[in-house]
Every structure is written in structure tokens, then in C-alpha cells.
Design a protein around this motif. Structure first.
Motif, PDB file in Angstrom:
ATOM      1  N   CYS A  33     -18.296  14.891 -56.189  1.00 26.13           N
ATOM      2  CA  CYS A  33     -17.259  13.874 -55.995  1.00 26.13           C
ATOM      3  C   CYS A  33     -17.879  12.542 -55.561  1.00 26.13           C
ATOM      4  N   CYS A  36     -16.565  12.117 -51.484  1.00 30.40           N
ATOM      5  CA  CYS A  36     -16.886  13.063 -50.406  1.00 30.40           C
ATOM      6  C   CYS A  36     -17.992  14.031 -50.788  1.00 30.40           C
ATOM      7  N   CYS A  53     -13.050  14.796 -56.558  1.00 31.59           N
ATOM      8  CA  CYS A  53     -12.392  16.079 -56.310  1.00 31.59           C
ATOM      9  C   CYS A  53     -10.882  15.861 -56.186  1.00 31.59           C
ATOM     10  N   CYS A  56      -9.723  13.787 -53.022  1.00 30.20           N
ATOM     11  CA  CYS A  56      -9.941  12.343 -53.111  1.00 30.20           C
ATOM     12  C   CYS A  56      -9.039  11.726 -54.187  1.00 30.20           C
TER      13      CYS A  56
HETATM   14 ZN   LIG Z   1     -13.836  14.157 -52.832  1.00 30.77          ZN
END
Ligand SMILES: [Zn+2]
Length: 148
Positions: A33, A36, A53, A56
Motif C-alpha cells: 500500500c 501504510c 489497501c 486507505c
Molecule cells: Zn494502506
């Protein structure tokens, strides 16, 4: 009314787009991601050109479409322009732009709340953004273009 051949064409285009997206997701820079670093992103912001992801992606949706336009890699239909934007940017180049001034000892946020603060800092306030790296990145795209 759509004819059968139009439907087949649309389906074929969709398959091509899915193939390009799967290929992009197999590249090292896109395996995590963009925000994150969770493994195996399956969502994307096509105007920012990053893969992310599901958590997010939800935060990006909250930013509003003037900042981020979120799509599912597998569940949504993509247009050629949206695909092109992902090919041109990707998580590697986006990192150079949006995280240019990220402190070296910065530890990536993990809780939902701190991830949201980080994402807002990163894309809304452009706290770590560097225009200079935009210029550099654009020059390198041009050079690649001429070398082809
Ligand atoms: Zn993420």
C-alpha cells in the motif's frame, strides 16, 4: 441499446485493462500500500496514480474526489485514461513526489486514526511534497518517450 459486438469489444478492453493492472501489481513498488505499506493492495486512486489497501481506500474516499478518485482494481471498470495514469505514476514515482520531504526516521502510522492524519498531510496539505521532484519525474518520462 448496445449490440453484441459492442459488448464483446467492451469486455475485451476490460480484460486488457485487468491484465495491465495485474502486471503493475506484480512490480515490487506496487506490492505494498502506498500509504501504510500493507501487503497486496487491491484498490487504487487513479488520479494520484497509487495502489493502496482497502482501509486507505476508505480514507481516500473521505478526502473527496477533488483530491482522490478511488477504484477497485478488480471490481470496477476502468477507462484507458485511468489505466494510463496508473502506468505513468505507480507507487514508486508517487513516493518520490508525495514523500520527498518525509523525515528519514519517520515511522509509518499503523492505527486507523494516525493513518488518516498521515494521508491528509500527504495529499491534502502536501506536507512532504516536492515540486522539484515533479519536474525531475516529468523530464524522465519525456526522455523515456524519446528513447522508445
Ligand atoms: Zn494502506
Amino acid at each position: 441499446m448496445t449490440t453484441r459486438s459492442e459488448r464483446e469489444k467492451a469486455q475485451k478492453l476490460n480484460e486488457q485493462h485487468q491484465a495491465i493492472l495485474s502486471k503493475l501489481l506484480r512490480e515490487d513498488e506496487n506490492k505494498y500500500c502506498a500509504d501504510c505499506e500493507a501487503k497486496g493492495p487491491r484498490w487504487a486512486s487513479w488520479n494520484l496514480g497509487v495502489f493502496m489497501c482497502i482501509r486507505c481506500a476508505g480514507i481516500h474516499r473521505n478526502l473527496g474526489v477533488h483530491i482522490s478518485r478511488v477504484k477497485s482494481v478488480n471490481l470496477d471498470q476502468w477507462t484507458p485514461e485511468q489505466i494510463q495514469s496508473m502506468v505513468d505514476m505507480g507507487n514508486g514515482r508517487a513516493k518520490q513526489l508525495y514523500e520527498a520531504h518525509l523525515p528519514e526516521n519517520f515511522s509509518r502510522p499503523q492505527t486507523d486514526q494516525s493513518v488518516e492524519v498521515f494521508i491528509r498531510d500527504k495529499y491534502e496539505r502536501k506536507k512532504y511534497y516536492d515540486k522539484e521532484s515533479v519536474a525531475t519525474a516529468l523530464v524522465s518520462i519525456d526522455l523515456n518517450f524519446y528513447h522508445c
